[in-house]
Scaffold this active site. Structure first.
Site, PDB file in Angstrom:
ATOM      1  N   VAL A 198       1.921   3.411   2.224  1.00  0.00           N
ATOM      2  CA  VAL A 198       1.762   4.502   3.190  1.00  0.00           C
ATOM      3  C   VAL A 198       1.794   3.871   4.590  1.00  0.00           C
ATOM      4  O   VAL A 198       1.886   2.659   4.713  1.00  0.00           O
ATOM      5  CB  VAL A 198       0.435   5.278   2.987  1.00  0.00           C
ATOM      6  CG1 VAL A 198       0.543   6.282   1.883  1.00  0.00           C
ATOM      7  CG2 VAL A 198      -0.717   4.322   2.751  1.00  0.00           C
ATOM      8  N   ALA A 238       3.264   7.255  10.238  1.00  0.00           N
ATOM      9  CA  ALA A 238       3.215   7.878  11.556  1.00  0.00           C
ATOM     10  C   ALA A 238       2.793   6.824  12.575  1.00  0.00           C
ATOM     11  O   ALA A 238       1.916   6.006  12.295  1.00  0.00           O
ATOM     12  CB  ALA A 238       2.220   9.030  11.554  1.00  0.00           C
ATOM     13  N   LEU A 282      -4.016  -4.541   7.042  1.00  0.00           N
ATOM     14  CA  LEU A 282      -5.188  -4.096   6.283  1.00  0.00           C
ATOM     15  C   LEU A 282      -6.164  -5.241   6.023  1.00  0.00           C
ATOM     16  O   LEU A 282      -7.357  -5.015   5.848  1.00  0.00           O
ATOM     17  CB  LEU A 282      -4.736  -3.467   4.962  1.00  0.00           C
ATOM     18  CG  LEU A 282      -3.794  -2.258   5.127  1.00  0.00           C
ATOM     19  CD1 LEU A 282      -3.269  -1.792   3.774  1.00  0.00           C
ATOM     20  CD2 LEU A 282      -4.496  -1.114   5.844  1.00  0.00           C
ATOM     21  N   LYS A 298       8.444  11.856  16.998  1.00  0.00           N
ATOM     22  CA  LYS A 298       7.069  12.374  17.001  1.00  0.00           C
ATOM     23  C   LYS A 298       6.600  12.513  18.440  1.00  0.00           C
ATOM     24  O   LYS A 298       6.617  11.547  19.200  1.00  0.00           O
ATOM     25  CB  LYS A 298       6.178  11.387  16.233  1.00  0.00           C
ATOM     26  CG  LYS A 298       4.703  11.657  16.396  1.00  0.00           C
ATOM     27  CD  LYS A 298       3.857  10.754  15.528  1.00  0.00           C
ATOM     28  CE  LYS A 298       2.388  10.950  15.853  1.00  0.00           C
ATOM     29  NZ  LYS A 298       1.512  10.094  15.063  1.00  0.00           N
ATOM     30  N   THR A 347      -2.990   4.602  14.171  1.00  0.00           N
ATOM     31  CA  THR A 347      -3.181   3.378  14.947  1.00  0.00           C
ATOM     32  C   THR A 347      -2.975   2.073  14.182  1.00  0.00           C
ATOM     33  O   THR A 347      -2.931   1.012  14.792  1.00  0.00           O
ATOM     34  CB  THR A 347      -4.602   3.368  15.545  1.00  0.00           C
ATOM     35  OG1 THR A 347      -5.523   3.821  14.554  1.00  0.00           O
ATOM     36  CG2 THR A 347      -4.693   4.260  16.759  1.00  0.00           C
ATOM     37  N   VAL A 396       0.844  -1.212   0.000  1.00  0.00           N
ATOM     38  CA  VAL A 396       0.000   0.000   0.000  1.00  0.00           C
ATOM     39  C   VAL A 396       0.879   1.262   0.000  1.00  0.00           C
ATOM     40  O   VAL A 396       0.475   2.322  -0.480  1.00  0.00           O
ATOM     41  CB  VAL A 396      -0.998  -0.034   1.184  1.00  0.00           C
ATOM     42  CG1 VAL A 396      -0.299   0.157   2.512  1.00  0.00           C
ATOM     43  CG2 VAL A 396      -2.089   1.000   1.029  1.00  0.00           C
TER      44      VAL A 396
END
Ligand code: FAD
Length: 498
Positions: free
Chosen positions: A46, A49, A332, A77, A343, A44
């Protein structure tokens, strides 16, 4: 040594390699592990974060933090800033870590609410070290605030997901995982048990296994296509169903937080890495065409794009059974919640940990399977509620936001909002991922100010409250002023060389 079981992992995205590396690291002696991925299908691409628990995952794998950040172009982060989510032009942050100093059983926010009721003008986030450091673009490792027992900085990472998968692949292969490239054309079920016996590749080769982990992404080749477990669709609560993603050039200074900017019918992420910035627009196709989304995204970048925007379709929800027969779905393939609170990789991580705890010893026990599914359901639903919270409590004018404001919400969430609104209380339930402090921040950021505070906050005199707030604010500001800038720390400790 004879291996107890042959495990086949289908898919080599982040979830496949996270599962392969952890299984190999902790159970490599007992398991014969093969991972199948297809170069033709790809990943995918991506998922950049994260939230703080990822540091534990890496630690268990024995990964050195600085090396990991160098290899993945990663950055630190400290939280997520939500810009325009309640009202256009207003921002708040879900900063990681604790805020202020709790008073016994009552959270610090009760003391702050009391002071506010008496006319004190400070902001709740004035007492968050993570928030203040993030906004000052500062970062360095800090376990506690010096000379206190107050928590220091709590961090997660931004990183290049493709490079992370590549890094984990290197480790997995070192630890004995066999990688098989090939396109799976067929999943072969046992006619008697209904379990998966093998998968057949385009080349004709069949790969057998005792236990299968479906990491095939949105395709859900095993858990969905072959085993036909149902999918719970949550779009009536979370109506966004598309994303458009595009990287752009690096922007300096490299911010130590994720930004999430609300737009007319969705929101845009901005994830700063060392070598580029990840951007994307999550939107609802009832309001934006893909073309409109593409234009909106490109007109809101901080630097020149380094590729073409890529559309991604999704259905928010979860597999009704994430473990069925001899197959567990991760990533996914197991369900999808939009990346608003970063998350998804965490759900992969906790799915792996749960699987390790309930791992079958040669034969599947239905009670273990049921327990896995029960825990997964609770975890998904609690995170779902937290994400809906950002949408429902808005005061924006657009039809999309009006729809979100007026939609019915899960009873569990309605109860949480009302409890906080009346008395400033939030209770973390059943190993729930997000802390009470995370809930306070998003509730207040989205405009809910509790009507009352805990009476424990009255145990201090007005002057003591003033002194406490003033000393906490001095401590936070003094500490932030001593920290390295995020750029300096990255350059010194973990600069990527690509
Ligand atoms: C728009 C968007 C933004 C996101 N942002 C974040 C974020 O910021 N933070 C976060 O934590 N998560 C985020 N996520 C989620 C994150 O990207 C995924 O959870 C993570 O990448 C895991 O994906 P995966 O490995 O399950 O699937 P994929 O990356 O899709 O991998 C699927 C694998 O299956 C293989 N495969 C599929 N079909 C076949 C076949 N027939 N034969 C052989 N192999 C096959 C492919 O080759 C591939 O290797 C985001 C997701 C989306 C959609």
């Amino acid at each position: 040594m004879n291996k107890l079981m042959k495990v086949v992992i289908v898919g080599g995205g982040s979830s496949g390699w996270m599962a392969a590396s952890m299984l190999a690291r902790l159970m490599g002696q007992q398991l014969d592990i093969t991972l199948i991925e297809s170069d033709d299908v790809g990943t995918v691409g991506v998922g950049e974060a994260t939230i703080p628990p990822i540091a534990y995952f890496n630690k268990v794998l024995g990964i050195d933090e600085n090396e990991f950040l160098r290899e993945t172009g990663g950055t630190f982060k400290l939280g997520i800033e939500f810009d325009g989510w309640h009202t256009p032009g207003k921002a708040y942050m879900h900063a990681f870590g604790r805020i202020g100093k709790d008073m016994g059983l009552a959270g610090f926010h009760h003391t702050w609410l009391r002071a506010k009721a008496a006319g004190h003008v400070s902001d709740y986030w004035d007492y968050s070290l993570n928030y203040q450091a993030a906004k000052a673009n500062k970062y360095q490792p800090l376990a506690t605030i010096p000379n206190t027992n107050l928590q220091g900085l709590v961090h997660a990472y931004h990183f290049d997901a493709g490079l992370y998968a590549r890094y984990l692949r290197k480790l997995s292969e070192l630890w004995g995982v066999t990688r098989q490239e090939g396109f799976i054309e067929k999943v072969n079920l046992n006619p008697t048990s209904g379990c998966i016996d093998s998968v057949t590749l385009k080349s004709g080769q069949a790969i057998e296994g005792d236990f299968f982990i479906d990491c095939s992404g949105f395709r859900a080749l095993l858990i969905g296509d072959a085993l036909k477990t149902g999918y719970e669709d949550w779009r009536h609560w979370l109506p966004c169903d598309r994303a458009m993603a595009v990287p752009c050039e690096r922007v300096d200074p490299v911010m130590p937080y994720t930004r999430s900017m609300a737009h007319g019918a969705g929101w845009q992420w901005r994830i700063p890495l060392q070598h580029r910035t990840g951007n994307g627009l999550v939107y609802c196709s009832d309001y934006y065409t893909d073309e409109q989304a593409r234009e909106l995204l490109l007109s809101n970048l901080d630097a020149s794009p380094t590729g073409d925007p890529r559309p991604i379709k999704f259905v928010t929800g979860r597999r009704e059974k994430q473990w069925y027969k001899n197959c567990v779905a991760l990533g996914l393939a197991s369900g999808f919640l939009e990346p608003l609170e970063s998350t998804s990789l965490h759900l992969v991580q906790s799915g792996i940990v749960r699987l390790m705890k309930l791992f079958p010893r040669q034969q599947m026990n239905q009670i273990d399977i049921d327990e896995y599914n029960r825990q997964s359901q609770i975890e998904f639903e609690r995170i779902r509620d937290f994400i809906i919270l950002h949408y429902v409590l808005n005061d924006r004018p657009e039809p999309f936001w009006q729809r979100c404001r007026e939609m019915p919400i899960p009873d569990t969430l309605a109860h949480k909002i009302e409890l906080f609104a009346q008395s400033g209380r939030v209770f973390r339930e059943q190993d729930e991922l997000f802390t009470d402090i995370a809930w306070y921040q998003v509730m207040m950021g989205q405009g809910v100010m509790p009507r009352a505070y805990h009476s424990l906050a009255d145990s201090l005199s007005e002057q003591q409250v003033e002194e406490l707030l003033s000393s906490l604010s001095t401590l936070v500001n003094g500490t932030v002023s001593q920290l390295s800038t995020h750029n300096d720390y990255l350059n010194r400790a973990c600069k990527a060389h690509f």
